[in-house]
Design a protein around this motif. Sequence first.
Motif, PDB file in Angstrom:
ATOM      1  N   PRO A  30      45.048  43.440  44.222  1.00  0.00           N
ATOM      2  CA  PRO A  30      45.218  42.027  44.555  1.00  0.00           C
ATOM      3  C   PRO A  30      46.523  41.515  43.945  1.00  0.00           C
ATOM      4  O   PRO A  30      47.012  42.052  42.946  1.00  0.00           O
ATOM      5  CB  PRO A  30      44.010  41.353  43.886  1.00  0.00           C
ATOM      6  N   ASN A  31      47.083  40.482  44.527  1.00  0.00           N
ATOM      7  CA  ASN A  31      48.357  39.942  44.061  1.00  0.00           C
ATOM      8  C   ASN A  31      48.324  39.598  42.570  1.00  0.00           C
ATOM      9  O   ASN A  31      49.243  39.933  41.818  1.00  0.00           O
ATOM     10  CB  ASN A  31      48.708  38.700  44.880  1.00  0.00           C
ATOM     11  N   TRP A  32      47.248  38.938  42.117  1.00  0.00           N
ATOM     12  CA  TRP A  32      47.182  38.515  40.724  1.00  0.00           C
ATOM     13  C   TRP A  32      47.144  39.709  39.775  1.00  0.00           C
ATOM     14  O   TRP A  32      47.695  39.662  38.666  1.00  0.00           O
ATOM     15  CB  TRP A  32      45.944  37.638  40.488  1.00  0.00           C
ATOM     16  N   MET A  33      46.546  40.803  40.216  1.00  0.00           N
ATOM     17  CA  MET A  33      46.454  41.988  39.376  1.00  0.00           C
ATOM     18  C   MET A  33      47.824  42.651  39.221  1.00  0.00           C
ATOM     19  O   MET A  33      48.161  43.166  38.146  1.00  0.00           O
ATOM     20  CB  MET A  33      45.446  42.976  39.953  1.00  0.00           C
ATOM     21  N   ARG A  34      48.612  42.634  40.295  1.00  0.00           N
ATOM     22  CA  ARG A  34      49.968  43.172  40.198  1.00  0.00           C
ATOM     23  C   ARG A  34      50.768  42.392  39.158  1.00  0.00           C
ATOM     24  O   ARG A  34      51.475  42.967  38.327  1.00  0.00           O
ATOM     25  CB  ARG A  34      50.676  43.082  41.550  1.00  0.00           C
ATOM     26  N   ILE A  35      50.668  41.070  39.239  1.00  0.00           N
ATOM     27  CA  ILE A  35      51.429  40.216  38.320  1.00  0.00           C
ATOM     28  C   ILE A  35      51.015  40.457  36.881  1.00  0.00           C
ATOM     29  O   ILE A  35      51.852  40.731  36.006  1.00  0.00           O
ATOM     30  CB  ILE A  35      51.244  38.729  38.695  1.00  0.00           C
ATOM     31  N   TRP A  36      49.725  40.375  36.611  1.00  0.00           N
ATOM     32  CA  TRP A  36      49.259  40.501  35.237  1.00  0.00           C
ATOM     33  C   TRP A  36      49.415  41.921  34.705  1.00  0.00           C
ATOM     34  O   TRP A  36      49.568  42.133  33.495  1.00  0.00           O
ATOM     35  CB  TRP A  36      47.807  40.033  35.129  1.00  0.00           C
ATOM     36  N   GLY A  37      49.433  42.895  35.601  1.00  0.00           N
ATOM     37  CA  GLY A  37      49.681  44.267  35.170  1.00  0.00           C
ATOM     38  C   GLY A  37      51.066  44.421  34.563  1.00  0.00           C
ATOM     39  O   GLY A  37      51.244  45.048  33.514  1.00  0.00           O
ATOM     40  N   PHE A  38      52.062  43.815  35.211  1.00  0.00           N
ATOM     41  CA  PHE A  38      53.422  43.897  34.682  1.00  0.00           C
ATOM     42  C   PHE A  38      53.630  42.940  33.509  1.00  0.00           C
ATOM     43  O   PHE A  38      54.457  43.209  32.637  1.00  0.00           O
ATOM     44  CB  PHE A  38      54.445  43.652  35.790  1.00  0.00           C
TER      45      PHE A  38
END
Length: 280
Positions: A30-38
């Motif tokens: 999900p988009n939010w997971m990509r962001i918080w992953g980085f």
Amino acid sequence: MKDSLIQYYLKSSKVLLLNKSFLSVFRKMPNWMRIWGFYLASYLRGSKSQHCNFVIFAQGRTGSTVLVDLINSHPDAFCYGEVLAPNVVRGVKKPVRYAQGLTVFAKTPAVGFKVKVYQLEKAQNQCPRKVLHDFSDNGWKVIYLHRDNLLEHAISDLRSEKTGTYHQFGKNKQQQPLVDINYEEVERVVKFRENCRMAEKKALQGIDYFDISYEKNLCDATKQTETLNRLFDYLGLPEHQVSTRFNKVVKSDLSKVISDYATLEQRLKNSPYQHFLNAR
């Protein structure tokens, strides 16, 4: 992420952990997971002794793909593609932290990426000036790449859009078909690029940056090594003989690009864009 970009990362020895499994999972996140992953990855950055980070600020069809390829031919530098493009991620509230997370995966002393002014405005809902100042204040070097001849910029835009060909690789140049381009189309794209250029200049106010003109510094292969060595010095890297896999797509003789160039040329000679025609 674009498939071509993924394949490029898979083949690069300069990037850690980016294997097929990782990228397959990343694309499904999900988009939010990509962001918080980085965001999370950015906290690992403290253990890395990187020489410098950089961001290439440029519009599309300005030679940014060639510039990235030239930079990546240096053994101590790695440049990602458009990591803040809408097809990669949206709504990044902390672009600096997001980009710092990406640097963790690179093995080179210098790491960067490229971004367009309209990606910051539309995909990330950010003020470009604030974002660039944040990067600069956090020690990132800013590289500004632009085209001075907006007529040629517009024609490059339209030709790519109509043919679906954006780049050419290798030594064998493919024969490109003539395309229909009328004055109204050129006028529309030139105005768009003019507005983008004004937005870029506004965003760059008060920031130290390295300036690259496509026409003066990049389109001629004989100038690329000199330009890139000045850039490497700006990044604190040693000189290096650069190379690129890409060929120039649009020919200098526009009559070999546009099917009825004579009609377009006549309209341009009686327009506010005549000076671009004269500058060719």
